[in-house]
Design a protein around this motif. Structure first.
Motif, PDB file in Angstrom:
ATOM      1  N   PHE A  12       0.893  -1.156   0.000  1.00  0.00           N
ATOM      2  CA  PHE A  12       0.000   0.000   0.000  1.00  0.00           C
ATOM      3  C   PHE A  12       0.932   1.205   0.000  1.00  0.00           C
ATOM      4  O   PHE A  12       1.519   1.524   1.027  1.00  0.00           O
ATOM      5  CB  PHE A  12      -0.903   0.001   1.236  1.00  0.00           C
ATOM      6  CG  PHE A  12      -1.843  -1.178   1.297  1.00  0.00           C
ATOM      7  CD1 PHE A  12      -2.914  -1.297   0.407  1.00  0.00           C
ATOM      8  CD2 PHE A  12      -1.667  -2.179   2.249  1.00  0.00           C
ATOM      9  CE1 PHE A  12      -3.780  -2.386   0.467  1.00  0.00           C
ATOM     10  CE2 PHE A  12      -2.523  -3.267   2.315  1.00  0.00           C
ATOM     11  CZ  PHE A  12      -3.584  -3.369   1.416  1.00  0.00           C
ATOM     12  N   ALA A  17       2.418  -4.538   3.299  1.00  0.00           N
ATOM     13  CA  ALA A  17       1.597  -5.232   4.307  1.00  0.00           C
ATOM     14  C   ALA A  17       1.907  -6.723   4.278  1.00  0.00           C
ATOM     15  O   ALA A  17       1.857  -7.410   5.292  1.00  0.00           O
ATOM     16  CB  ALA A  17       0.122  -4.984   4.039  1.00  0.00           C
ATOM     17  N   ASN A  37      -1.915  -8.270  15.552  1.00  0.00           N
ATOM     18  CA  ASN A  37      -2.751  -7.348  14.773  1.00  0.00           C
ATOM     19  C   ASN A  37      -1.857  -6.591  13.794  1.00  0.00           C
ATOM     20  O   ASN A  37      -0.778  -6.131  14.156  1.00  0.00           O
ATOM     21  CB  ASN A  37      -3.434  -6.325  15.697  1.00  0.00           C
ATOM     22  CG  ASN A  37      -4.502  -6.967  16.567  1.00  0.00           C
ATOM     23  OD1 ASN A  37      -4.437  -6.898  17.780  1.00  0.00           O
ATOM     24  ND2 ASN A  37      -5.464  -7.600  15.955  1.00  0.00           N
ATOM     25  N   GLY A  38      -2.336  -6.476  12.565  1.00  0.00           N
ATOM     26  CA  GLY A  38      -1.587  -5.727  11.561  1.00  0.00           C
ATOM     27  C   GLY A  38      -0.451  -6.504  10.924  1.00  0.00           C
ATOM     28  O   GLY A  38       0.326  -5.959  10.129  1.00  0.00           O
ATOM     29  N   ALA A  39      -0.333  -7.802  11.240  1.00  0.00           N
ATOM     30  CA  ALA A  39       0.780  -8.609  10.713  1.00  0.00           C
ATOM     31  C   ALA A  39       0.655  -8.854   9.208  1.00  0.00           C
ATOM     32  O   ALA A  39       1.633  -9.185   8.544  1.00  0.00           O
ATOM     33  CB  ALA A  39       0.849  -9.949  11.445  1.00  0.00           C
ATOM     34  N   GLY A  40      -0.551  -8.719   8.687  1.00  0.00           N
ATOM     35  CA  GLY A  40      -0.747  -8.932   7.250  1.00  0.00           C
ATOM     36  C   GLY A  40      -1.558 -10.174   6.908  1.00  0.00           C
ATOM     37  O   GLY A  40      -1.676 -10.550   5.747  1.00  0.00           O
ATOM     38  N   LYS A  41      -2.162 -10.790   7.926  1.00  0.00           N
ATOM     39  CA  LYS A  41      -2.904 -12.042   7.712  1.00  0.00           C
ATOM     40  C   LYS A  41      -4.077 -11.842   6.747  1.00  0.00           C
ATOM     41  O   LYS A  41      -4.218 -12.572   5.765  1.00  0.00           O
ATOM     42  CB  LYS A  41      -3.425 -12.592   9.055  1.00  0.00           C
ATOM     43  CG  LYS A  41      -2.338 -12.814  10.092  1.00  0.00           C
ATOM     44  CD  LYS A  41      -2.904 -13.314  11.412  1.00  0.00           C
ATOM     45  CE  LYS A  41      -3.857 -12.369  12.103  1.00  0.00           C
ATOM     46  NZ  LYS A  41      -3.262 -11.103  12.580  1.00  0.00           N
ATOM     47  N   SER A  42      -4.925 -10.856   7.053  1.00  0.00           N
ATOM     48  CA  SER A  42      -6.101 -10.632   6.195  1.00  0.00           C
ATOM     49  C   SER A  42      -5.672 -10.179   4.802  1.00  0.00           C
ATOM     50  O   SER A  42      -6.294 -10.564   3.805  1.00  0.00           O
ATOM     51  CB  SER A  42      -7.034  -9.581   6.806  1.00  0.00           C
ATOM     52  OG  SER A  42      -7.603 -10.079   7.993  1.00  0.00           O
ATOM     53  N   THR A  43      -4.625  -9.396   4.732  1.00  0.00           N
ATOM     54  CA  THR A  43      -4.156  -8.922   3.423  1.00  0.00           C
ATOM     55  C   THR A  43      -3.661 -10.106   2.582  1.00  0.00           C
ATOM     56  O   THR A  43      -3.987 -10.219   1.392  1.00  0.00           O
ATOM     57  CB  THR A  43      -3.032  -7.879   3.614  1.00  0.00           C
ATOM     58  OG1 THR A  43      -3.521  -6.837   4.452  1.00  0.00           O
ATOM     59  CG2 THR A  43      -2.586  -7.289   2.291  1.00  0.00           C
ATOM     60  N   GLN A  84     -13.611 -11.054   7.844  1.00  0.00           N
ATOM     61  CA  GLN A  84     -13.358 -10.753   9.252  1.00  0.00           C
ATOM     62  C   GLN A  84     -14.538  -9.963   9.843  1.00  0.00           C
ATOM     63  O   GLN A  84     -14.968 -10.230  10.953  1.00  0.00           O
ATOM     64  CB  GLN A  84     -12.053  -9.958   9.366  1.00  0.00           C
ATOM     65  CG  GLN A  84     -11.626  -9.682  10.794  1.00  0.00           C
ATOM     66  CD  GLN A  84     -10.174  -9.225  10.869  1.00  0.00           C
ATOM     67  OE1 GLN A  84      -9.419  -9.311   9.902  1.00  0.00           O
ATOM     68  NE2 GLN A  84      -9.776  -8.740  12.027  1.00  0.00           N
ATOM     69  N   HIS A 193      -7.221 -15.512  16.283  1.00  0.00           N
ATOM     70  CA  HIS A 193      -6.426 -15.105  17.453  1.00  0.00           C
ATOM     71  C   HIS A 193      -6.688 -16.024  18.653  1.00  0.00           C
ATOM     72  O   HIS A 193      -5.956 -15.965  19.636  1.00  0.00           O
ATOM     73  CB  HIS A 193      -6.777 -13.674  17.880  1.00  0.00           C
ATOM     74  CG  HIS A 193      -6.165 -12.628  17.004  1.00  0.00           C
ATOM     75  ND1 HIS A 193      -4.810 -12.402  16.962  1.00  0.00           N
ATOM     76  CD2 HIS A 193      -6.705 -11.755  16.129  1.00  0.00           C
ATOM     77  CE1 HIS A 193      -4.545 -11.415  16.108  1.00  0.00           C
ATOM     78  NE2 HIS A 193      -5.691 -11.013  15.576  1.00  0.00           N
TER      79      HIS A 193
HETATM   80  N1  LIG Z   1      -6.323  -0.978   2.207  1.00  0.00           N
HETATM   81  C1  LIG Z   1      -5.269  -0.693   2.956  1.00  0.00           C
HETATM   82  N2  LIG Z   1      -4.567   0.447   2.779  1.00  0.00           N
HETATM   83  C2  LIG Z   1      -3.498   0.730   3.543  1.00  0.00           C
HETATM   84  N3  LIG Z   1      -3.016  -0.067   4.508  1.00  0.00           N
HETATM   85  C3  LIG Z   1      -3.685  -1.213   4.733  1.00  0.00           C
HETATM   86  C4  LIG Z   1      -4.836  -1.588   3.971  1.00  0.00           C
HETATM   87  N4  LIG Z   1      -5.262  -2.802   4.417  1.00  0.00           N
HETATM   88  C5  LIG Z   1      -4.442  -3.150   5.396  1.00  0.00           C
HETATM   89  N5  LIG Z   1      -3.482  -2.201   5.593  1.00  0.00           N
HETATM   90  C6  LIG Z   1      -2.404  -2.253   6.571  1.00  0.00           C
HETATM   91  O1  LIG Z   1      -1.687  -3.442   6.332  1.00  0.00           O
HETATM   92  C7  LIG Z   1      -1.271  -4.030   7.563  1.00  0.00           C
HETATM   93  C8  LIG Z   1      -1.773  -5.458   7.632  1.00  0.00           C
HETATM   94  O2  LIG Z   1      -3.178  -5.427   7.850  1.00  0.00           O
HETATM   95  P1  LIG Z   1      -4.036  -6.761   7.940  1.00  0.00           P
HETATM   96  O3  LIG Z   1      -5.445  -6.327   8.037  1.00  0.00           O
HETATM   97  O4  LIG Z   1      -3.657  -7.656   6.845  1.00  0.00           O
HETATM   98  O5  LIG Z   1      -3.531  -7.349   9.303  1.00  0.00           O
HETATM   99  P2  LIG Z   1      -4.054  -8.620  10.100  1.00  0.00           P
HETATM  100  O6  LIG Z   1      -2.872  -9.481  10.363  1.00  0.00           O
HETATM  101  O7  LIG Z   1      -5.221  -9.217   9.436  1.00  0.00           O
HETATM  102  O8  LIG Z   1      -4.478  -7.943  11.485  1.00  0.00           O
HETATM  103  P3  LIG Z   1      -5.708  -8.288  12.480  1.00  0.00           P
HETATM  104  O9  LIG Z   1      -5.253  -9.428  13.330  1.00  0.00           O
HETATM  105  O10 LIG Z   1      -5.857  -7.035  13.277  1.00  0.00           O
HETATM  106  O11 LIG Z   1      -6.918  -8.607  11.654  1.00  0.00           O
HETATM  107  C9  LIG Z   1      -1.776  -3.109   8.670  1.00  0.00           C
HETATM  108  O12 LIG Z   1      -0.735  -2.247   9.029  1.00  0.00           O
HETATM  109  C10 LIG Z   1      -2.910  -2.365   8.002  1.00  0.00           C
HETATM  110  O13 LIG Z   1      -3.076  -1.092   8.579  1.00  0.00           O
END
Ligand SMILES: Nc1ncnc2c1ncn2[C@@H]1O[C@H](COP(=O)(O)OP(=O)(O)OP(=O)(O)O)[C@@H](O)[C@H]1O
Ligand SMILES: [Mg+2]
Length: 255
Positions: A12, A17, A37-43, A84, A193
């Protein structure tokens, strides 16, 4: 190999991410994906399902390169997911929400309804078929997401925090449901989690930290891995996880 991701990066702007992550999924796996949180799992997950287009890397499904396929195309091949934050169609009934999934395989309303009713039976929600989706609480919405995904007849089901926000009892029921889904021949990826869920379901666990895989192995291997303890679990939580204690790390449902 059922699903393979090779060198996935999702940027991004200048922020990565997901940074060069790879994974392979074999038929019958239950792969757990954990990390802070924010590790990038959902991405990463979204790059597998096509909800996000990866900046670099390839995704293969049954050997076919699906990197450029949209989510619908991937769903047709047998890749289903839950979100999620549940994507419930508020103005529709529970049954109609599940029928949306069923319409992937049929254009006949009666057939879609029959299939959707079958899925609602299976997930224990048939009594709620005619209830408005907006009347459901968190557990109902999470289960409805799973039902809609099942109605697409997936080979692989990706669950993104499908149990966040549930009570301990509800988590147990959801674990039973996932076991039942797995027994029916569906391969699973679960982001969660709640360590109890990972410990009791996952055959293999991948740990994410700052967009990268920092560990992969059996649940016991990763929970005793010093890098995983330092980045995510902490000592107390790692001990609890090893003892299967119900512990939810770092919050529940957020976006
Ligand atoms: N559309 C986006 N634009 C900019 N940054 C993003 C976007 N989507 C996610 N991020 C950033 O990418 C990083 C990874 O986010 P992600 O949602 O993949 O984390 P996660 O591991 O699923 O966290 P959680 O356990 O909180 O769900 C975070 O820093 C988030 O802020
Ligand atoms: Mg997430």
């Amino acid at each position: 190999m059922l699903l393979e991701a090779r060198g996935i990066t999702k940027a991004f702007g200048s922020f990565k991410a997901v940074d060069d992550a790879s994974v392979t999924l074999e038929q019958g796996d239950i792969l757990g994906l954990i990390g802070p949180n924010g590790a990038g799992k959902s991405t990463f997950f979204n790059c597998l399902t096509g909800d996000l287009q990866a900046t670099a890397g390839r995704v293969l499904f049954e050997g076919r390169d699906i990197t450029d396929l949209p989510p619908e195309g991937r769903a047709e091949l047998g890749l289903a997911r839950t979100f999620q934050v549940p994507q419930t169609f508020e103005g529709m009934t529970v049954l109609e929400n599940v029928m949306i999934g069923a319409f992937l395989r049929t254009s006949h309303r009666a057939e879609a309804e029959t299939k959707a009713r079958g899925v609602l039976e299976r997930v224990g929600m048939i009594r709620l078929a005619d209830a408005p989706a907006r009347s459901l609480g968190t557990p109902g919405r999470k289960r409805l997401e799973i039902a809609r995904a099942l109605a697409t007849e997936p080979k692989v089901l990706l669950l993104d925090e499908a149990m966040a926000g549930l009570t301990a009892r509800e988590v147990q029921l959801a674990i039973d449901l996932v076991r039942d889904i797995h027994r029916s021949g569906i391969t699973l990826v679960i982001v969660e989690h709640i360590m109890e869920v990972i410990m009791s379901l996952a055959s293999r666990v991948m740990v994410f930290h700052q967009g990268k895989e920092i560990a992969c192995g059996s649940p016991r291997e990763v929970t005793s891995n010093p890098a995983v303890i330092a980045a995510y679990l902490g000592t107390r939580a790692a001990k609890a996880a090893a003892g299967h204690a119900p512990i939810e790390l770092m919050g529940g449902p957020n976006t």
